[in-house]
Each structure stands twice: as C-alpha cells, then as structure tokens.
Motif scaffolding. Structure first.
Motif, PDB file in Angstrom:
ATOM      1  N   TYR A 382       0.823  -1.205   0.000  1.00 37.64           N
ATOM      2  CA  TYR A 382       0.000   0.000   0.000  1.00 37.64           C
ATOM      3  C   TYR A 382       0.861   1.260   0.000  1.00 37.64           C
ATOM      4  CZ  TYR A 382      -4.738  -1.805   0.277  1.00 37.64           C
ATOM      5  OH  TYR A 382      -5.937  -2.379  -0.032  1.00 37.64           O
ATOM      6  N   ALA A 383       1.951   1.248   0.760  1.00 39.59           N
ATOM      7  CA  ALA A 383       2.832   2.420   0.786  1.00 39.59           C
ATOM      8  C   ALA A 383       3.437   2.681  -0.588  1.00 39.59           C
ATOM      9  CB  ALA A 383       3.930   2.213   1.835  1.00 39.59           C
ATOM     10  N   SER A 384       3.878   1.619  -1.257  1.00 32.47           N
ATOM     11  CA  SER A 384       4.469   1.762  -2.591  1.00 32.47           C
ATOM     12  C   SER A 384       3.428   2.200  -3.614  1.00 32.47           C
ATOM     13  CB  SER A 384       5.104   0.430  -3.019  1.00 32.47           C
ATOM     14  OG  SER A 384       5.545   0.466  -4.356  1.00 32.47           O
ATOM     15  N   HIS A 385       2.205   1.696  -3.450  1.00 33.09           N
ATOM     16  CA  HIS A 385       1.157   1.955  -4.440  1.00 33.09           C
ATOM     17  C   HIS A 385       0.759   3.425  -4.506  1.00 33.09           C
ATOM     18  CE1 HIS A 385      -1.860   0.339  -7.191  1.00 33.09           C
ATOM     19  NE2 HIS A 385      -2.747   1.147  -6.640  1.00 33.09           N
ATOM     20  N   LYS A 386       1.101   4.185  -3.482  1.00 26.05           N
ATOM     21  CA  LYS A 386       0.777   5.611  -3.487  1.00 26.05           C
ATOM     22  C   LYS A 386       1.488   6.347  -4.614  1.00 26.05           C
ATOM     23  CE  LYS A 386      -0.120   5.893   1.500  1.00 26.05           C
ATOM     24  NZ  LYS A 386       0.358   6.463   2.799  1.00 26.05           N
ATOM     25  N   THR A 387       2.648   5.812  -5.019  1.00 28.52           N
ATOM     26  CA  THR A 387       3.417   6.486  -6.071  1.00 28.52           C
ATOM     27  C   THR A 387       3.646   5.619  -7.303  1.00 28.52           C
ATOM     28  OG1 THR A 387       5.468   5.806  -4.965  1.00 28.52           O
ATOM     29  CG2 THR A 387       4.606   7.988  -4.437  1.00 28.52           C
TER      30      THR A 387
END
Length: 571
Positions: A382-387
């Motif tokens: 989820y953290a990676s998917h933000k960018t």
C-alpha cells in the motif's frame, strides 16, 4: 434486524445465552457458558462450523502461557505489555489489552482442564517486530492434532481447509509433515513416515470425504466442536437472525430464520455476536479498508458482516479511525482449481523469506523487506502503491528456487512449471529481460534491481530493506544459506515471476466493547445483553500485527470473558 419490544412474547425456544456464529470465538463462548452451568445455543449461518479459522494455521498468541513456561521458554505478560505499547503506540485506554494479557493464559488452562481443546508450545516462533518486550519463543501455541474420526458423521460438519492447503485432494499436512513428505525418497524414516500418512488417508477416504488426521486451524475447530458435542451444546445450522427483541432496554430474544422456519428464541442472559467479521461485505470493505479496496479475501464466504450490521442497527458503534487499516493482511496469489473456480493462496511464511526471492512493483523495483510478516508485506504494498502501481506486485526468483523451496501453490521439488504457466499461475522466461517483457515492466529497471540485490546478497547484507536482519526474517529463511539465511543471488535462468495481491485474513474494524465484550454505544454505555467477540469485536491490536495468532488469541479470550460475564462469574 429491527428492534422490537414485547413484554409477553411467546417463544418457540428458550435458552440462557444465544451465540451467533460457530467460529472459534463463538464456539468458545458457548462451551464456557455450558461449563459454567448456563444453557447456550449456537446459531450458525452456514452448514459448517469453523469459519475462516478452519482454513488457518490455528496458532494462538498468548503471552505468558503456562505450557510454554513449563517447556522451558521464558516470557511474561509484563514484557508483552511493553511490546504491545511500543507496537501500537498508544495507551490501553479501555483496559482491554490488560484484560487480554491477564486472561489469555487462564483460558488456555481452563480449556485444557475441562475440555478437549488442547494446545502445545510452538517453541521458537518470533514475534513479528524486533521491539522492546518482543519474544522469540513462548508466546505462540498450536492446537494439538485431532482425530476427526472421534466426531463420527459430525466430522462432515467441520469446514474443510481450502484445496490449496490439502495434499492429494483431501489430506492435511502440518509444518512438521512437509519435510518428510517432500523428501520421502531420501531416507527410510521419511519414506515410512510418509507411507503411514498416505495409508491413513486412503483408509479415511473409504468413509469420509477427506482425511481425518487434522492439524492447524482445522484441529482447533474440530476440538471445539467435539467438546461442544460432549457437553450437548446444540448448533442450529443454516440459521440467521432476522430481528432482535428488546425489553426494558435489554436484549431478551431474537427472531431467527432456520432452514425455512421462522423461530422466536428467548435468551435470558444475552446475545453474542460472533459472525467472523465483514470479509465479503462490499459496503463495509469500502467503508473501512484502505483505497484501493482489495478485491480478494481469504475469509470464508459466509463472513458477510451480518454481526457488525446487526450491532450497528442496535446502538453499537465502530471507530475505524482507531482501528488502523481495517484488516489483517497477507499477500495472495490467485489459483485456478480443477473445477474452473478461482482460489487464493496466502503467502504466509514458506517462500517470501527464503534466499533468492525478491518482490518488485510495476516499475521493476523492490519496495519492501520480502521476509517481513505477511501483514507488514501488504502494508508495504500500500505504501508503494501511493506512487507506483504495486497491486499486483511480482515475486521474482529462479526456477531452481521453486524446485528447492516451492512458490505459493507450487510444491518444493517441482521441476516442470509448464502446467502452472499454462493456467496463468506464474510466468517463466530464459532471461530477466524476457521476463520483464512478459510482465510489461521496464526491463532495465528489473535487471538493475536484480543486479543490486545480487551484490548485496554476496555481501550478506540488504542495505535497502534489511532482509534477514530480524529474528522473524531469519526464522523463516534457510539456515544453511550463509552468511544471510534470506539472501542469495538470482543469477541463473530460467526465471520465474508470480503475481501477488493484497487480501485480508481477518477484519479488524468491529464493534466497540468493554473488557467483558459487552457492546458499547456512542456514549460508551453498555448495550445490555449484547456482546461481540472475534472479528466482530473491534480488535485490541489497533491495526497492528504483533505475532502469530493475533486474531485467534483474542477471539478465544474474549469469548471466555463474555461467557463468564453472562454467567455472572468473576474472571
């Protein structure tokens, strides 16, 4: 589910305690109620007992348990409290964490003494974060293996594991069984061990739809169900609650629909909501889970949020702002079953931590410590998917890795991957560039990522994400791989890629309760006669995942506390 008030109703049935749901939390509640001298009745929506737990590892996280202490493992509730405070990052405002740590060991002893629900120490099974108060051993307990034949025809009422977790179409295998089965031709002892398992399974299939040697979560729910049967606690299958009846501000009964019949059932001491959470309720998923809402779930299909919706309709509240990401996560790969249906395989601990595997996003770059807990892995997604699009992410390894360790639903020892590629479960390619082309990710990024990873693997130190640094990482790695049990170069083709998606193994946003599992309203006042346990109760973990058995430990503990409160007993 509308509230009704009727001071002189006619009842089709009268009990002391009604329990909605026959998962571990609900069955524990009913079992303790019966042991404490009050009459329970379980209303189960499906045709089976067990819920999602029947397909789980069945581990419970109980700090300070006597079984582990007697086995020589040191631990204390005080240390666990420090760990939970550090992990959760907030005070124990409502006292439920304190109640859990104080009561959990008592529940295990109580069940051991009075029922057939027995646990054994897992020994070394590290907590999921290296923080103050964390333990390497002692907190994880596993249900003892159970002989399903003891249930007779009722064994068919135990929800079977998912097909991906069974061998030969119906045989369960625990973690300790895997090595002998995989290496059955490498030693006489392994061959004999595997032969006995196979013979038992063949005999079982003459009478049963699957093997009766049950382990992990299936053993837990079987033991609970067996204990309920010995106490003559009834379970009404295919039964749902349609209305809750109140009188003078207290729950006094329900209107239930049971196999086509409408029944009015009185409950003298309360109604316990234990329906397993909202895993397959689209509206609640969109309300409580992060965006994008994950499309996949490990929860059993009957977990549709009935209990939480009932609680909300009768004055209960949820507080998603205090409950973290709404669920406890795992990465899953999507399987194709022989009947054409789709399944999910949870990547819990058998592959991600092993040396020679990385996870990349759609840019072909690593984004997480692959060996971290399944929950933390998905939080990394989820953290990676933000960018950068990271749903799905891709597990990358060599074909030799799959042969040695397995990958998802592909067992160790597999050398021919054509069948798995033909049904879309994985991709193979002779070079990393060709693999990137199949994945439609930048080949220069993937090759650069692998090159950097390989250099760090040779040195034995992951400078980017620390794979292999924590106790949990090393525990799930390969101890024969030196100097880092979680790192090995990815250098020799053919290369393999597998899609993984976020999915929940249990929901964490639920009804607010006190330490006795009584449902609270928006003013913090008790809704008299209404309880919530298991995944219908707001998790005490506040969206964090401390160790193995994060949902089952509290489920059993607060089921016990709810039953004792309903029985008027002091915990």
């Amino acid at each position: 589910m509308n509230a009704k008030s009727n001071t002189t109703p006619s009842w089709d049935q009268q009990v002391d305690l009604l329990v909605m749901g026959a998962g571990p939390a609900g069955m524990t509640t009913a079992l303790v109620a019966a042991l404490e001298g009050i009459k329970p009745l379980i209303l189960e929506k499906s045709a089976w007992v067990g819920g999602t737990a029947a397909t789980s590892a069945g581990t419970v996280w109980i700090p300070g348990n006597r079984q582990s202490l007697e086995a020589g493992y040191t631990d204390s509730a005080d240390a666990a409290a420090r760990y939970m405070d550090a992990l959760i990052g907030g005070p124990d405002v409502d006292g439920r964490r304190t109640a859990y740590l104080a009561t959990g060991p008592k529940v295990v002893d109580y069940l051991r003494e009075k029922t057939d629900v027995h646990f054994v120490p897992c020994g070394k099974h590290p907590d999921y974060r290296d923080m103050d108060g964390a333990a390497i051993t002692g907190r994880a307990l596993a249900p003892a293996m159970f002989d399903g034949r003891l249930l007779g025809k009722d064994f068919e009422r135990v929800r079977p594991p998912i097909p991906e977790f069974m061998v030969l179409g119906g045989m369960m295998a625990g973690k300790s069984d895997l090595a002998p089965l995989i290496h059955r031709f490498q030693s006489m002892s392994n061959f004999i061990y595997s032969g006995k398992l196979f013979l038992r399974y063949v005999v079982d299939r003459l009478r049963y739809s699957r093997g009766t040697r049950v382990v992990m979560g299936n053993a837990l729910v079987s033991r609970l169900f067996y204990s309920l049967r010995k106490k003559n606690v009834p379970v009404m299958f295919e039964t749902t609650v349609q209305e809750v009846i109140w009188d003078a501000g207290r729950v006094v009964g329900v209107v239930a629909q049971s196999q086509g019949k409408r029944l009015r059932i009185q409950t003298r001491r309360g109604l316990v909501i234990a329906t397993g959470g909202y895993g397959h309720n689209t509206k609640l998923r969109q309300m409580f889970m992060p965006k994008p809402t994950p499309p996949l779930s490990v929860a059993c299909q009957s977990n549709t949020g009935d209990g939480i919706e009932l609680g909300l309709a009768h004055g209960g509240v949820v507080a998603p702002e205090t409950q973290g990401p709404g669920a406890f996560w795992t990465p899953v790969s999507v399987t194709r079953r022989p009947d054409g249906s789709r399944g999910v395989y949870p990547h819990l601990s058998l592959d991600r931590a092993k040396p020679g595997l990385i996870a990349v996003n759609s840019a072909g770059k690593r984004f997480v410590n692959e060996a971290n807990s399944y929950h933390d892995f998905v939080e990394g997604m989820y953290a990676s998917h933000k960018t950068v699009p990271t749903m799905p992410a891709y597990l990358i390894c060599e074909a030799n890795f799959v042969k040695q360790y397995g990958l998802g639903n592909v067992y160790p020892g597999t050398t021919n991957l054509k069948r798995f590629e033909a049904d879309g479960y994985l991709l193979t390619a002779p070079t990393l560039e060709a693999l990137a082309l199949k994945l439609k990710i930048p080949s220069e990024n993937l090759t650069a990522t692998v090159s950097r990873y390989n250099a760090m693997a040779v040195q034995g130190k992951d400078l980017d994400f620390g794979k292999g640094d924590s106790e949990l990482n090393r525990f799930n790695g390969d101890p024969t791989q030196m100097p880092n049990p979680c790192l090995r170069p990815i250098a020799h083709g053919p290369f393999v890629a597998m899609e993984v998606w976020p999915a929940e193994i249990g929901t964490s946003t639920g009804l607010m309760t006190n330490a006795d599992a009584q449902v609270l309203d928006s003013q913090g006042q008790v809704r008299d006669g209404l309880y919530a346990v298991g995944n219908d109760m707001a998790s005490i973990m506040m969206g964090t995942y401390p160790g193995p058995g994060t949902t089952l430990g509290p489920g059993l503990t607060f089921g016990y506390r709810a039953a004792m409160h309903a029985a008027g007993k002091t915990v």
